[in-house]
Every structure is written in structure tokens, then in C-alpha cells.
Design a protein around this motif. Sequence first.
Motif, short mmCIF file in Angstrom:
data_model
loop_
_atom_site.label_atom_id
_atom_site.label_comp_id
_atom_site.label_asym_id
_atom_site.label_seq_id
_atom_site.Cartn_x
_atom_site.Cartn_y
_atom_site.Cartn_z
N HIS A 337 0.83 -1.20 0.00
CA HIS A 337 0.00 0.00 0.00
C HIS A 337 0.87 1.25 0.00
CE1 HIS A 337 0.64 1.32 4.21
NE2 HIS A 337 0.74 0.04 4.49
N ARG A 338 0.28 2.37 -0.38
CA ARG A 338 1.02 3.62 -0.36
C ARG A 338 1.37 3.98 1.09
NH1 ARG A 338 -2.60 4.94 -4.61
NH2 ARG A 338 -4.14 5.69 -3.11
N PRO A 339 2.64 4.25 1.37
CA PRO A 339 3.06 4.53 2.75
C PRO A 339 2.30 5.71 3.33
CG PRO A 339 4.96 4.17 1.35
CD PRO A 339 3.78 4.25 0.43
N GLY A 340 1.81 5.54 4.55
CA GLY A 340 1.14 6.62 5.27
C GLY A 340 -0.26 6.93 4.79
N ASP A 341 -0.80 6.14 3.88
CA ASP A 341 -2.11 6.41 3.27
C ASP A 341 -3.12 5.39 3.79
OD1 ASP A 341 -4.36 6.57 1.57
OD2 ASP A 341 -3.14 7.29 -0.11
N SER A 342 -4.02 5.83 4.67
CA SER A 342 -4.97 4.90 5.29
C SER A 342 -5.96 4.34 4.28
CB SER A 342 -5.73 5.60 6.43
OG SER A 342 -6.49 6.69 5.95
N ALA A 343 -6.34 5.15 3.28
CA ALA A 343 -7.27 4.66 2.27
C ALA A 343 -6.65 3.56 1.42
CB ALA A 343 -7.74 5.81 1.38
N SER A 344 -5.37 3.72 1.08
CA SER A 344 -4.67 2.70 0.31
C SER A 344 -4.52 1.42 1.13
CB SER A 344 -3.30 3.21 -0.12
OG SER A 344 -2.56 2.22 -0.80
N LEU A 345 -4.20 1.56 2.42
CA LEU A 345 -4.10 0.39 3.29
C LEU A 345 -5.44 -0.31 3.40
CD1 LEU A 345 -2.75 -1.46 5.34
CD2 LEU A 345 -3.04 0.33 7.08
N ALA A 346 -6.52 0.46 3.58
CA ALA A 346 -7.86 -0.14 3.67
C ALA A 346 -8.21 -0.89 2.39
CB ALA A 346 -8.90 0.95 3.95
N SER A 347 -7.86 -0.32 1.25
CA SER A 347 -8.13 -0.98 -0.03
C SER A 347 -7.40 -2.31 -0.14
CB SER A 347 -7.73 -0.06 -1.18
OG SER A 347 -7.87 -0.71 -2.43
N CYS A 348 -6.14 -2.34 0.29
CA CYS A 348 -5.36 -3.58 0.22
C CYS A 348 -5.91 -4.63 1.19
CB CYS A 348 -3.90 -3.29 0.52
SG CYS A 348 -3.01 -2.45 -0.82
N LEU A 349 -6.34 -4.21 2.36
CA LEU A 349 -6.92 -5.15 3.31
C LEU A 349 -8.22 -5.74 2.74
CD1 LEU A 349 -6.35 -3.24 6.67
CD2 LEU A 349 -5.07 -5.20 5.80
N ARG A 350 -8.99 -4.91 2.06
CA ARG A 350 -10.22 -5.40 1.45
C ARG A 350 -9.90 -6.41 0.34
NH1 ARG A 350 -11.94 -0.88 0.09
NH2 ARG A 350 -13.22 -0.41 1.92
N ARG A 351 -8.91 -6.09 -0.48
CA ARG A 351 -8.54 -6.98 -1.59
C ARG A 351 -7.97 -8.31 -1.11
NH1 ARG A 351 -4.39 -3.57 -4.68
NH2 ARG A 351 -4.10 -5.55 -5.82
N ILE A 352 -7.17 -8.27 -0.06
CA ILE A 352 -6.50 -9.50 0.40
C ILE A 352 -7.49 -10.48 1.01
CG2 ILE A 352 -5.88 -8.98 2.81
CD1 ILE A 352 -3.34 -10.19 0.24
N THR A 353 -8.63 -9.96 1.47
CA THR A 353 -9.65 -10.82 2.09
C THR A 353 -10.76 -11.20 1.12
OG1 THR A 353 -10.81 -8.86 2.92
CG2 THR A 353 -9.25 -9.92 4.42
N ALA A 354 -10.85 -10.53 -0.02
CA ALA A 354 -12.01 -10.69 -0.91
C ALA A 354 -11.93 -11.93 -1.80
CB ALA A 354 -12.18 -9.45 -1.77
N ASP A 355 -10.73 -12.43 -2.05
CA ASP A 355 -10.56 -13.54 -2.98
C ASP A 355 -9.74 -14.64 -2.31
OD1 ASP A 355 -10.02 -15.28 -5.07
OD2 ASP A 355 -9.53 -13.70 -6.51
N PRO A 356 -10.39 -15.59 -1.60
CA PRO A 356 -9.66 -16.63 -0.86
C PRO A 356 -8.74 -17.47 -1.75
CG PRO A 356 -11.94 -16.54 -0.15
CD PRO A 356 -11.84 -15.65 -1.34
N ALA A 357 -9.16 -17.79 -2.96
CA ALA A 357 -8.33 -18.61 -3.83
C ALA A 357 -7.04 -17.88 -4.19
CB ALA A 357 -9.11 -18.99 -5.10
N ARG A 358 -7.16 -16.60 -4.56
CA ARG A 358 -5.96 -15.82 -4.89
C ARG A 358 -5.09 -15.63 -3.66
NH1 ARG A 358 -1.85 -15.08 -7.45
NH2 ARG A 358 -1.10 -12.97 -7.84
#
Length: 423
Positions: A337-358
Motif C-alpha cells: 500500500h502507499r506509505p502513510g495512506d490509510s485509504a490505500s491500506l484499507a483498499s489492500c486489506l479489502r482486496r487481500i480478504t475478498a478472494d480466498p483462492a488468490r
Amino acid sequence: MHVLVVHNRYASAQPSGENKVVDQEAELLRAAGHRVEVFERRSDDIGAMSLPAKAALPLLVPWNPAVRKELAARLRADRPDVVHVHNVFPLLSPAVLAACADAGVPAVATLHNYTQVCPPGTLQRDGRPCTECVGATPLPAVRHGCYRGSRAATVPLAVSLSVNRRRWWSGVERFLCISAAQRDVLVRAGMPPGRLAVKHNFVPEPGVRREGPGEHLLYLGRLAEAKGVRLLMAAWDELAAAGGVGVPLVIAGTGPLEQEVTAWAAGRDDVRYGGLYDARECRSAVARSVAVVAPSTWMEAFGLVVVEAMAAGVPTVAAGHGAFVELVGDGETGLLHRPGDSASLASCLRRITADPARNQEMGRAGRLRYEKGFSPEVGLERLLDEYRAAIAGRSGGGEVPPPVGEQGTGPRRDTPPRAGWGQ
């Protein structure tokens, strides 16, 4: 091979990845049949010192003559093949290098952070990357009180950096950088590139790996501003306001933000604060994770928890700067995620949990990367190679760099972090 490890152990009240690395390397060498002894001091002992001794301690940070005498006598009596120096602050000091020179024993030093060019070793000020002292005098660090927010506490570190610069550069045969990102910073600061080798930390086999999709997202580490704890809380609040990600966040560790984290987590179903875990609990928590989160706002020199996740077959969400850029394959073994960017971190957390197979594909890719680059077998081979190079005098370091003022000033404070992170 006969190795003497020199280390000032950090306080036991808070988790220390550096202490862990030192202990694991010593155990690895002994298991391979090498003789390993330790010359150490413990920061825990400071509390039992007399008031006069505590008052005198800052004066000994740049140079401790008693340590030089004691270590030199031990080296002459026992003659190790090589001395491996780790942390020398606050009770040992760079006087250990003079002791090695006195006894004629080659020294290797692992650089666990950036204290060679930055008094607090973090390359950060006021929550932002800072390289103002890199390649220059450390007066800005004193002016801003960069160590513990105190000018008085920063002075001994700044003095030590200034007066011992040449001793470090001439007295150490091999510097072991724990990432290429760290080495790049040190080379730009004027350190002798021929003596700067990259030797990543290794991680022992955890004995347990993830089975299934995982149960939670995990933050495992020191609860401090530089580790991105507040950033993680802000990103999690954003996710919670949008309905969450379907799994809870587990936070494990202790540190200056513990009370803040405890209050934030209280009464929530989507957050669990577990306090300080022991080694077994850490391994279990990692192996049960959907992903491990490493949102540091400072440019980490390594990132042990990332490799621990790889070993367990678990992907990582990490800040896209410092060593994380070389440890985490964005989209392959985790997400950046973009350093220091809470929105970017939130987006990555959403993506990492959204696709169990990936997610599980990333975990398997991380495990393969661990086996090829961060296993005990690889770690032992690289460590012994560096010891042999130091003993043989094959550093290729060349001339000692000129004093500060006769070289470039290094990168500016506003030098941008490395690009390449995901959204």
C-alpha cells in the motif's frame, strides 16, 4: 569456526526483532558445529544501577573505556576467528571495535537499522521520512530531539555518530546490510560500498503452516507510531464504516501506544487486542491469519514478520517503501500500500480478504520464496561466507571515506520514497 557475538540486548519488556535475530543466528551456528560465545550487556540492568552510574551513562555512549579493556583481554585470551558485532547502544559503545583492533581479530557488523547515518536509526521525523542527517553532520537530529523527543537524549547518539564515523568505517571488515534498500541508503551516505554486503535475516522453520483460508488479519509487533499502528486503526475504522471485511483484526504486541490500542479495541467485535504473545503464540497466530499486516511509516531496514508470514504460507499487506519493496512481491506474495495512506491500506486489506483462492496462491508463492531465500540453510551459508571473507581480508573496501564536509550531503529530507506500490 570460533565466533564471538557482541550485543547490547534491548529491554525484555518489549519485543525485539533484533534480539531474536541474534539468538537465532547463534543457535544456527552452534547446531552446525561452530563454537559461539557471547559478550553482551543488557539494557534491563540499567534499572538496577546507582543514581551516579545512571547519570554517567550518557557520557559512556560514545566511548566506554572499561568495555574496551574487558573485551580486548578476553579476545587475547581466547582468540576467536571473528567477532560479530550487533547493537552497541547504550552500554557497550563503539569501543568494542578498538578492542578488536587491539587483539587483531577481524570484526563483522550487522546493521539492523540506520544508526550509522541517523542518530535514532529510523530515518523518520514527525511521522515522515527524513534523511536530513544522511551524509551530513547530525546536528538536525539534536535540534529536533529525534531520539525519544528529547534533545538531551539525542546528544550522546549524535556525538557517537560524529566521533566514531571513521572508526566504524575502518574498523569493520564486513558490514552486513539486512536489505538492499538499507544498503542503498548507506552507500549514498558515503559508507565504503565494497564492505557493505546484503545478507537478509533468516527465519527458522515455524513448525506450523496455514491450513485453509485463515481466521483473522494480524498485526504482530511493537505498538509504536513508526510501526504504523495509528495508520492501521484509521484504515480499519474506514473499513468498519463500510461494513467490514468479514474477519476480525488481531493486534499482538506492546509498546508506547498500548493504552491507546486497548481503548480503541475495547467493546468491539471486529478487533481483538491480545497483548504480548510468546514465541509459540506468535507462530500459531501467524499460521491462522488471512494475512499479516506491516504498515510501518518508517522505512524498515528488513521486516522479520513478513518473512515469518512467508514461512507459514501467509501473504502480507505491507507499506510500499524500504525493505518491504524487495521482500513482498506486489500481487504475488502479498500487497503493497502507499506509505502513510490509510485509504490505500484499507483498499489492500479489502482486496487481500475478498478472494480466498488468490490469497492462498499468494501464500504458496510466499512459502516458495522463503525456502529459496530466507531458510536456515540459506542463512547459514551466507553468514559463513561473510565470516570467511572477513577472516581472509577480502573486503575490497578501499580507502576510508573523507570526513563530513569533504563529501556530498546525501539525499535531501524531501527525497521521495520508492514507487511501485499497489493501490
